[in-house]
Scaffold this motif. Sequence first.
Motif, PDB file in Angstrom:
ATOM      1  N   ALA A 177      38.030  48.075  34.612  1.00 51.92           N
ATOM      2  CA  ALA A 177      37.249  46.661  35.269  1.00 51.92           C
ATOM      3  C   ALA A 177      36.546  46.040  33.960  1.00 51.92           C
ATOM      4  O   ALA A 177      36.759  44.774  34.200  1.00 51.92           O
ATOM      5  CB  ALA A 177      36.043  47.505  36.203  1.00 51.92           C
ATOM      6  N   ARG A 178      36.173  46.657  32.950  1.00 53.62           N
ATOM      7  CA  ARG A 178      35.524  45.692  31.962  1.00 53.62           C
ATOM      8  C   ARG A 178      36.552  44.943  31.253  1.00 53.62           C
ATOM      9  O   ARG A 178      36.356  43.768  30.746  1.00 53.62           O
ATOM     10  CB  ARG A 178      34.840  46.707  30.906  1.00 53.62           C
ATOM     11  N   ILE A 179      37.757  45.595  31.116  1.00 49.64           N
ATOM     12  CA  ILE A 179      38.895  44.597  30.218  1.00 49.64           C
ATOM     13  C   ILE A 179      39.251  43.686  31.346  1.00 49.64           C
ATOM     14  O   ILE A 179      39.435  42.467  30.549  1.00 49.64           O
ATOM     15  CB  ILE A 179      40.176  45.778  29.786  1.00 49.64           C
ATOM     16  N   ALA A 180      39.534  43.763  32.532  1.00 45.93           N
ATOM     17  CA  ALA A 180      39.880  42.787  33.249  1.00 45.93           C
ATOM     18  C   ALA A 180      38.821  41.612  33.265  1.00 45.93           C
ATOM     19  O   ALA A 180      39.193  40.373  33.374  1.00 45.93           O
ATOM     20  CB  ALA A 180      40.108  43.508  34.538  1.00 45.93           C
ATOM     21  N   ASP A 181      37.581  42.103  33.729  1.00 47.04           N
ATOM     22  CA  ASP A 181      36.399  41.094  33.514  1.00 47.04           C
ATOM     23  C   ASP A 181      36.382  40.136  32.374  1.00 47.04           C
ATOM     24  O   ASP A 181      36.457  39.044  32.579  1.00 47.04           O
ATOM     25  CB  ASP A 181      35.251  41.792  33.907  1.00 47.04           C
ATOM     26  N   GLN A 182      36.484  40.973  31.353  1.00 40.85           N
ATOM     27  CA  GLN A 182      36.442  40.216  29.894  1.00 40.85           C
ATOM     28  C   GLN A 182      37.575  39.212  29.815  1.00 40.85           C
ATOM     29  O   GLN A 182      37.461  37.961  29.316  1.00 40.85           O
ATOM     30  CB  GLN A 182      36.484  41.167  28.626  1.00 40.85           C
ATOM     31  N   ALA A 183      38.994  39.493  30.340  1.00 42.30           N
ATOM     32  CA  ALA A 183      40.202  38.842  30.141  1.00 42.30           C
ATOM     33  C   ALA A 183      40.033  37.442  31.048  1.00 42.30           C
ATOM     34  O   ALA A 183      40.079  36.348  30.825  1.00 42.30           O
ATOM     35  CB  ALA A 183      41.200  39.495  30.545  1.00 42.30           C
ATOM     36  N   HIS A 184      39.262  37.693  32.312  1.00 46.99           N
ATOM     37  CA  HIS A 184      39.168  36.568  33.226  1.00 46.99           C
ATOM     38  C   HIS A 184      38.030  35.546  32.848  1.00 46.99           C
ATOM     39  O   HIS A 184      38.039  34.506  32.973  1.00 46.99           O
ATOM     40  CB  HIS A 184      39.034  37.183  34.611  1.00 46.99           C
TER      41      HIS A 184
END
Length: 270
Positions: A212-219
Motif C-alpha cells: 500500500a505504501r509503494i502504491a501510494d508513493q507512486a500515485h
Amino acid sequence: MSPTHLLSICLLACGGVAAAAAPRPLPNAHAHNDYEHARPLADALDHGFNSVEADIYLVDGQLLVAHDREDCRPERTLRALYLEPLRKRIEANGGSVHADTPDFTLLVDFKSDGKATYAALHEQLAEYRTMLTRVDNGRRAAGPVAVIVSGNRPITMMASQRLRYAGVDGRIDDLSGHASSHLAPLISDHWPSYFKWTGQGEFPVEERAKLARIADQAHRQGRRLRFWATPENEAVWRALRTAGVDLIGTDDLDRLQAFLAADKPAQEKP
C-alpha cells in the motif's frame, strides 16, 4: 424464414462486423510476453487488455520481436506486430484503442544494446507520432498509445532529449530519486524481491502495508505501478487490485480477463 435466420444472413453479408460485441476494456490488464500468443496484440485486444509487452532486438537495423535472439525472424518486426495494427485500430476506432480507457500501454523491453536500440526505436516512433504520448520540452501531450522502454534502458540518453515519444520503465528505488514523472511514468519491479507471499494463506500484515505504501508513493508522484514475476493466482491479483496497483501482468489472458471482469477492489464493494 425465421428472424434468427434473417439476422444470420445479414451478419454474413456485412462481413460479420456485428457478430460479436466488443470486449469490456480492462485498464489494469497487462499481457506479459504478449508476442508469444497465437495472435500478438490481437489476442490481448480481444480480451480487453489495455497493456502489452514486447521484447525486441535490434538486428541489421530492424527491431525484431522475440524472447531470445535465436528466435528472431525478419517478418516479426515491432512495426508489423504492434505499431501498424495499433495505428489501423485507432483510425478505425475514432482515435482510441479501447473506448473510455486511459492510454494504451506498449511496453517495449530492450534485449539488445540500449543506446543503439533506442536510436532505432525513436526514429521509427517518429513515423507514428500522431498516435503516441510524447514529451516536448518537459510538457507531456497524451496520445492513444503510451510507449514505455524497459530492459536495457538508456535512461541518460532519453532524459537528454527535448522531444521523446517514449517514457522509461522506472524501478521502486526511483520513487526516492529525482526522475520526473514524464520521464519515468511507470514504476515496475520484481515481486519476489519485495514480497514473500505467494497467495497461499493470509497476506502478511506488514507486506500488505508495504504494498500500500509503494502504491501510494507512486500515485502521489503521478506514476503508475506494476510488478513482474507475480504469482498467477486470484489471491495475489486481488491484493494487487485492492492496493491500487495499476497494471496486473499475466500469460493467461482468459483467466485474468475472467477475474477482472468479475472482481472489484475491496474499496468498491458495498
